[in-house]
Design a protein around this motif. Sequence first.
Motif, short mmCIF file in Angstrom:
data_model
loop_
_atom_site.label_atom_id
_atom_site.label_comp_id
_atom_site.label_asym_id
_atom_site.label_seq_id
_atom_site.Cartn_x
_atom_site.Cartn_y
_atom_site.Cartn_z
N ILE A 134 0.84 -1.20 0.00
CA ILE A 134 0.00 0.00 0.00
C ILE A 134 0.87 1.25 0.00
O ILE A 134 0.62 2.21 -0.71
CB ILE A 134 -0.93 0.03 1.23
N TYR A 137 2.29 1.81 -3.30
CA TYR A 137 1.19 2.29 -4.14
C TYR A 137 1.00 3.79 -3.96
O TYR A 137 0.90 4.55 -4.93
CB TYR A 137 -0.09 1.55 -3.77
N GLY A 138 0.98 4.22 -2.70
CA GLY A 138 0.78 5.64 -2.42
C GLY A 138 1.94 6.51 -2.87
O GLY A 138 1.74 7.60 -3.37
N ILE A 142 0.49 6.11 -7.45
CA ILE A 142 -0.42 7.24 -7.61
C ILE A 142 0.23 8.41 -8.36
O ILE A 142 -0.30 8.87 -9.36
CB ILE A 142 -1.02 7.70 -6.26
N GLU B 17 1.62 8.38 5.17
CA GLU B 17 1.02 8.12 3.87
C GLU B 17 -0.35 7.46 4.01
O GLU B 17 -1.33 7.88 3.39
CB GLU B 17 1.97 7.19 3.10
N MET B 18 -0.42 6.45 4.88
CA MET B 18 -1.67 5.72 5.00
C MET B 18 -2.73 6.56 5.69
O MET B 18 -3.92 6.48 5.37
CB MET B 18 -1.45 4.42 5.77
N GLN B 20 -2.97 9.76 5.49
CA GLN B 20 -3.43 10.77 4.56
C GLN B 20 -4.37 10.18 3.51
O GLN B 20 -5.40 10.76 3.17
CB GLN B 20 -2.20 11.38 3.88
N ASP B 21 -4.03 8.98 3.03
CA ASP B 21 -4.83 8.40 1.97
C ASP B 21 -6.18 7.85 2.43
O ASP B 21 -7.03 7.53 1.63
CB ASP B 21 -4.05 7.28 1.27
N SER B 22 -6.33 7.69 3.73
CA SER B 22 -7.61 7.15 4.19
C SER B 22 -8.51 8.24 4.74
O SER B 22 -9.54 7.96 5.34
CB SER B 22 -7.37 6.07 5.25
N ASN B 252 -12.94 6.42 -5.40
CA ASN B 252 -12.00 6.85 -4.38
C ASN B 252 -12.36 6.34 -3.00
O ASN B 252 -11.50 6.02 -2.20
CB ASN B 252 -11.95 8.38 -4.33
N SER B 256 -9.97 4.37 -0.51
CA SER B 256 -9.70 5.00 0.78
C SER B 256 -10.12 4.09 1.94
O SER B 256 -9.44 4.00 2.96
CB SER B 256 -10.40 6.35 0.79
N ILE B 259 -7.55 1.41 2.30
CA ILE B 259 -6.34 1.90 2.98
C ILE B 259 -6.59 2.05 4.47
O ILE B 259 -5.71 1.79 5.28
CB ILE B 259 -5.87 3.22 2.33
#
Lengths: 294, 290
Positions: A134, A137-138, A142, B17-18, B20-22, B252, B256, B259
Amino acid sequence: MEENKAHTSVFAKPKNLKRRKIVNSIMLSLCVVAAVISILPLFYIFFYTTKSGISSLNLDFFTQMPKPVGEAGGGMANGIVGTLILISLGSIIGIPVGILAGIYVTEYSGGIFSNLIKFVTDVLSGVPSIIIGIFAYGVIVIPMQGFSALAGGFALGILMIPTITRITEEMLKLVPQSLREASLALGVSRWKTTLQIVLRTASGGIITGILLAIARAAGETAPLLFTAFGNRFWSTDLNQPIASLPVQIFNYAISPFDDWHKQAWAGALVLISLVFIVNLIVRIVTRDKFANKV
Amino acid sequence: MIFACSIILIVLFIIAEMFQDSVEAREVFGWKFIFSSDWDPVKEKFGALPFIFGTVVSSLLALLISLPISIGVAVFLNELVNKALRTPLSFLIEILAAIPSIIYGFWGIFVLAPFMRNTVQPLLQSTLGFLPFFKGTPYGTGLLTASIILAIMITPIITAITRDVLKAIPTAQREAAYALGATKWEAIKMALLNARSGILGASVLGLGRAIGETMAVTMVIGNRAEISASLFEPAYTMASVIANEFAEASGNLHVSSLIEVGLILFAVTFIINSFARLLIYSFTRKTEGK
């Protein structure tokens, strides 16, 4: 108090002794049974993989492209090359970071900071590989707007770091302190001592550690599913999705076609052999190290 | 050395990162995400409860199966066997840890699942069928099968650490026990009791590994987002829902949400691993000090 009780029970009650002896032999044989149970799946997996995979494992498997459903034969050449590319990419990231971190932890240790790094490395080695996927991926998929070999290699590189750091650390610890002192006493600077004396002495062990990390990364599937993604065709472009052996095994294994299953077993056999051989090498080399030490 | 810091940075970066993406999933669902059991990509309703349930149950069950075996193996290797046999045996167990999980999964589908379906599950049903755990159709794939695969996979880890911990117990203690007339098992039992915090650490570490395991579980657990009491029913885990849906996620909110599932998984393994490491550190330090 308790020990006193045990003491009297030993000498005063022979009947009790008999019971204790029976318990003793039951528990000890249970331990033997446990050992047998734990080894059994290994042999079963080896046996079964060899039996199902050996028939499809020939030169074609390494040199041919996958055939469409329904046609027998074909190979996984693209997957094998893809895995090699991914591992090389991973090594570029994983090996320097891993080794340097390992050097830091042993050679400049003592502070809270190096303990912190040790701890974080341990934690990183426990992070599920899919989470690393993940992350890749981020960070890469992306922004690049598409699955790519680069992202897969990045994920594998991060996965390799903790293993390499750990082994480097262990191997550097085996280098005698007197060697360092001798070098420093001759007026050699600290980093030169580390690089040319300590690292060179431990290089054999570190190389086996790298092999171990590569073997582990070669079998990783989860982080590649949505980074390198997989590819039915020949591709060596780093910006494009790329095939890899484990992902191909996964896709073939969950498919309903017998031909594909055979191919997947052959792939599994290749992976298992790789893991077995690397571990054997590591075992032999490290045993020599320990023998020298003792 | 900058590279050493980069490890810490990577871990921090992963978290950031995680997180922010969720954001989207957290804003839409809030805490309900954890307690809701709807998972419907079409209607864009997401709740992680079935996955959390599947992960927790399969991992705990795996630990339950694996722990006694691992301790037995560790005792066997450390105390009972002579050196000539110890080296090849411990090598074989190490190999067990090194086999890629995809191969476990593959083997699980084609060997273990049919075996469970045809032999083990009917047997359990006919003897213990009155319990709710063993009701339902035996598909072969499902929670129980996944737990067994997981147990096979974490046994080498728990064994290795238990062995280290047992080695750290001073021999003098064992000799003292023998001198008091203890049988071999009683001496070992005492060593195990002294090592209990280390063994606890080992099993927590194994649990962490089981929770994060993806491929093998995905292939045998059946992949259905439902909660049921029966161990024969298919279920789903956090790691396998990410593996299955991430590459094809639509919209999305779906990505999301996945994630966020990953974030929960990360948080859980992070806490569990830190806890285990601290236990093991403090144990080995304590015995080294003696």
